[in-house]
Design an enzyme around this catalytic site. Structure first.
Site, PDB file in Angstrom:
ATOM      1  CG  HIS A 204      22.315  -5.911  15.357  1.00 48.11           C
ATOM      2  ND1 HIS A 204      22.842  -7.146  15.079  1.00 48.11           N
ATOM      3  CD2 HIS A 204      22.668  -5.637  16.635  1.00 48.11           C
ATOM      4  CE1 HIS A 204      23.480  -7.594  16.152  1.00 48.11           C
ATOM      5  NE2 HIS A 204      23.403  -6.701  17.114  1.00 48.11           N
ATOM      6  CD  GLU A 205      22.626  -2.201  18.201  1.00 48.19           C
ATOM      7  OE1 GLU A 205      22.205  -2.478  19.349  1.00 48.19           O
ATOM      8  OE2 GLU A 205      23.694  -2.674  17.752  1.00 48.19           O
TER       9      GLU A 205
ATOM     10  CG  HIS B 155      20.297  -6.040  20.727  1.00 46.86           C
ATOM     11  ND1 HIS B 155      20.540  -7.222  21.381  1.00 46.86           N
ATOM     12  CD2 HIS B 155      21.350  -5.864  19.882  1.00 46.86           C
ATOM     13  CE1 HIS B 155      21.687  -7.730  20.954  1.00 46.86           C
ATOM     14  NE2 HIS B 155      22.195  -6.933  20.043  1.00 46.86           N
TER      15      HIS B 155
ATOM     16  CD  GLU C 146      24.278 -10.103  18.942  1.00 51.95           C
ATOM     17  OE1 GLU C 146      24.034  -9.312  19.876  1.00 51.95           O
ATOM     18  OE2 GLU C 146      24.740  -9.748  17.851  1.00 51.95           O
TER      19      GLU C 146
HETATM   20 ZN    ZN Z   1      24.040  -7.169  19.051  1.00 57.82          ZN
END
Ligand code: ZN
Length: 483
Positions: A248-249, A252, A278
């Protein structure tokens, strides 16, 4: 504007340090430091020169980057002008210290310990929303901070279209009463971190321009392509948490690393919106990470390292990472119930900002909302109203961007799949560079040169809707649960 950008990055680094390295007793001074820097930035953004330059500029002769820089400079000037300096610095101080108060109240599971601080934060955010408002709905201005150009009405309409189908799908899955697949163990922390690093590298996160640390809540920090840091967390009973937080990160961070380096520190070189941000994390975490193809790639990496892994095949791993079961905690939720958590927060914060809901009644309203949306009531505040840092950090209007991100992620992944017939096989083999290249080209490199919705529309070839997200979730639940 580069000076503004540079100071803004310095402020970001102070925040990163606060959540990774800072000793506990540093909190009070850090709040002062951040408030001081916020004050300097506030003055600089409305420096008298800027207005003169904006008048002098011959906008007819600007290219797309120049036009975006002017547009964003005007936006920053306008937003700075509308807010008194005292409000900006007080918010910075209160939310910095507020996060420490929140963390302690959360550990102690006592909402009452945090409520007085939150009450002051909400009062200031209400005032800020009124200062910034350009519509009859002050909450619009808070959404606009994170998702420029998007209104409460638009978000409410989108959520209205999602809520029914998501709740119905969830109810059908829960009815099947399938037990959560066991993960087994043990999963030593050091091995998890080492694998997290390997996965981040494999998806294309550049460690020459970043680093991976541990923190209570995973986050990404840094808005210049040369220094974008990520964190993850480790739960020795559950390697999925650490690995998927890292994906997830990394999603980003790869977005920030992929913005055209020539735009660094300029307004046009910022990420375009939090919803698009996101979409990049969700695309890697869910659309890629929770696919059957990725489970095929990931399974041997896990079983090599963790002899106690209960999932004995890629299929079992695929089922484990996609198990649908309502949870108290948003960040641990499955893809179906996740957006229902967001809808609840969106409703509550609108009520708080409109002063129709008092902070002292927030915990009860939260528990009531959980009962209605997810059919469960948290046993204590740490599993309920105190679970997220957002309100403590003053980030009202932020939550809707998570669901917007899910919607955009499904649209973007569907478009990438159309453009790349080999994609599934590539994911199975862990060849993720082609997908990253597609995202670089269609999303990352553009920074803030065009507005978020234009960017997404041009990437996918039509107006984005919730349909690909709903189709993705329905197909997965049909496959795994036969519903
Ligand atoms: Zn996020």
């Amino acid at each position: 504007m580069k000076k503004v950008g540079a100071l803004d990055q310095a402020l970001g680094l102070l925040g990163w340090d606060q959540h990774t390295m800072m000793p506990p007793r540093g909190a009070e001074a850090r709040a002062e430091e951040m408030a001081a820097l916020e004050g300097v930035l506030h003055d600089l953004r409305q420096d008298a020169h800027i207005e003169r330059w904006l008048v002098d500029i011959d906008t007819g002769r600007l290219d797309a980057v120049g036009a975006a820089n002017v547009r964003e400079t005007k936006r920053q000037l306008d937003r700075a002008r509308r807010q008194p300096a005292a409000l900006v610095t007080e918010l910075a101080r209160l939310t910095s210290i507020g996060q420490e108060t929140w963390a302690k109240a959360r550990r102690d599971k006592r909402f009452a310990d945090f409520a007085p601080t939150l009450e002051r934060i909400v009062a200031l955010k209400r005032e800020q929303a009124k200062c910034l408002a350009t519509t009859d709905t002050p909450y619009d201005a808070l959404i606009d901070t994170f998702e420029p150009g998007t209104t409460t009405r638009e978000v409410a309409d989108l959520f209205g279209r999602l809520r029914g189908p998501l709740a119905a799908l969830l109810a059908r899955v829960v009815e099947r009463k399938l037990e959560a697949p066991r993960l087994g163990g043990p999963f030593p922390a050091a091995t998890q971190m080492q694998l997290a690093r390997l996965l981040a590298e494999r998806v294309g996160y550049d460690f020459e321009r970043g680093r991976l640390d541990a923190s209570v809540h995973p986050f990404t920090s840094g808005g210049v392509p040369g220094d974008v840091r990520i964190t993850t967390r480790v739960d020795e009973n559950d390697p999925i948490n650490c690995l998927y937080s890292t994906l997830h990160e990394a999603g980003h961070a790869m977005y920030e690393q992929g913005i055209d380096g020539r735009l660094a520190l300029m307004p046009a070189g910022e990420s375009v919106s939090l919803g698009v941000h996101e979409s990049q994390s969700r695309l890697w975490e869910n659309q890629v990470g929770r696919s059957r193809a990725f489970a095929t790639f990931l399974h041997p990496l896990l079983s090599e390292r963790f002899a106690g892994l209960a999932a004995k095949s890629p299929d079992e791993l695929y089922r484990a990472v996609n198990h649908v079961q309502p949870s108290f905690i948003r960040t641990e939720s499955d893809e179906v119930s996740y957006n229902l958590h967001i809808i609840l927060r969106f409703e509550l914060e609108q009520e708080l900002i409109a002063d129709r809901l008092k902070v002292r009644d927030l915990e009860a309203a939260w528990n009531d909302g959980m009962r209605r949306q997810l059919g469960m009531v948290p046993p204590d505040a740490s599993l309920g109203v105190l679970q997220d840092v957002h309100w403590a950090s003053g980030a009202f209007g932020y939550f809707p961007t998570y669901t917007l991100g899910n919607v955009y992620a499904a649209e973007l992944f569907a478009a990438a799949r159309r453009d790349m017939p080999q994609l599934e096989g590539q994911i199975e083999r862990g060849e993720l560079a082609p997908l990253l290249a597609w995202l670089r080209d269609h999303v990352h490199r553009h920074g803030k040169v065009k507005p978020a919705r234009t960017l997404v529309r041009e990437a996918i070839g039509h107006e984005p809707t919730e349909q690909p997200l709903l189709a993705h979730l329905s197909a997965k639940c049909a496959e795994l649960y036969g519903v």
